[in-house]
Scaffold this motif. Structure first.
Motif, mmCIF file in Angstrom:
data_model
loop_
_atom_site.group_PDB
_atom_site.id
_atom_site.type_symbol
_atom_site.label_atom_id
_atom_site.label_comp_id
_atom_site.label_asym_id
_atom_site.label_seq_id
_atom_site.Cartn_x
_atom_site.Cartn_y
_atom_site.Cartn_z
ATOM 1 N N SER A 89 -1.791 19.602 4.808
ATOM 2 C CA SER A 89 -0.667 19.137 4.647
ATOM 3 C C SER A 89 -0.994 18.876 6.412
ATOM 4 O O SER A 89 -0.105 17.385 7.263
ATOM 5 C CB SER A 89 0.210 19.519 4.518
ATOM 6 O OG SER A 89 0.343 21.487 5.284
ATOM 7 N N GLY A 90 -1.201 19.327 7.260
ATOM 8 C CA GLY A 90 -1.064 19.868 8.673
ATOM 9 C C GLY A 90 -1.751 18.511 9.359
ATOM 10 O O GLY A 90 -2.477 17.847 10.121
ATOM 11 N N LEU B 264 -2.422 10.794 9.636
ATOM 12 C CA LEU B 264 -2.365 9.701 10.013
ATOM 13 C C LEU B 264 -1.108 9.459 11.096
ATOM 14 O O LEU B 264 -1.383 8.623 12.320
ATOM 15 C CB LEU B 264 -0.443 10.378 8.926
ATOM 16 C CG LEU B 264 -0.778 9.832 7.758
ATOM 17 C CD1 LEU B 264 0.108 10.310 6.456
ATOM 18 C CD2 LEU B 264 -1.530 8.307 7.441
ATOM 19 N N HIS B 265 -1.395 10.290 11.829
ATOM 20 C CA HIS B 265 -0.842 9.964 13.675
ATOM 21 C C HIS B 265 -2.188 9.345 14.133
ATOM 22 O O HIS B 265 -1.454 8.959 15.163
ATOM 23 C CB HIS B 265 0.017 11.449 14.216
ATOM 24 C CG HIS B 265 0.973 12.563 14.005
ATOM 25 N ND1 HIS B 265 2.059 11.358 14.574
ATOM 26 C CD2 HIS B 265 1.104 12.414 13.326
ATOM 27 C CE1 HIS B 265 3.252 11.998 13.437
ATOM 28 N NE2 HIS B 265 2.950 13.000 12.732
ATOM 29 N N ARG C 149 -3.281 16.228 7.113
ATOM 30 C CA ARG C 149 -2.525 15.336 6.504
ATOM 31 C C ARG C 149 -1.850 14.770 7.973
ATOM 32 O O ARG C 149 -2.666 13.295 8.503
ATOM 33 C CB ARG C 149 -2.323 14.931 5.547
ATOM 34 C CG ARG C 149 -1.841 13.374 4.859
ATOM 35 C CD ARG C 149 -1.360 13.716 3.306
ATOM 36 N NE ARG C 149 -0.743 13.270 2.963
ATOM 37 C CZ ARG C 149 0.571 12.271 2.604
ATOM 38 N NH1 ARG C 149 1.307 12.930 4.026
ATOM 39 N NH2 ARG C 149 0.917 11.133 2.329
ATOM 40 N N SER C 150 -1.060 15.033 8.377
ATOM 41 C CA SER C 150 -0.367 14.536 9.894
ATOM 42 C C SER C 150 -0.901 14.390 10.809
ATOM 43 O O SER C 150 -0.794 12.737 11.119
ATOM 44 C CB SER C 150 0.593 15.566 9.374
ATOM 45 O OG SER C 150 1.273 15.967 10.910
#
Length: 65
Positions: free
Chosen positions: A12-13, A19-20, A15-16
């Motif tokens: 999840s980290g 995206l950023h 992925r974040s």
């Protein structure tokens, strides 16, 4: 001939961060007056990618979930 598919597994980290970074790249392209179609497609794919839980075994014999 069929194209080879590659699968990318991220937590999840990661992925974040991905995206950023893509949104930042899109903003830079907009400022330069360039097309953002390919970046838009990547953002869409990352957002709508299925979540899959994997079991990872470490070399020491313990499991991580």
């Amino acid at each position: 001939m069929r194209e080879k598919k590659n699968h990318l597994y991220v937590d999840s980290g990661e992925r974040s961060i991905l995206l950023h970074s893509l949104v930042e790249l899109k903003n830079q392209l907009i400022q330069q007056g360039r097309y953002t179609d390919c970046v838009d497609e990547l953002i869409f794919k990352v957002i709508h990618a299925p979540i899959k839980k994997l079991r990872v075994e470490l070399a020491g014999g313990s499991d991580v979930r």
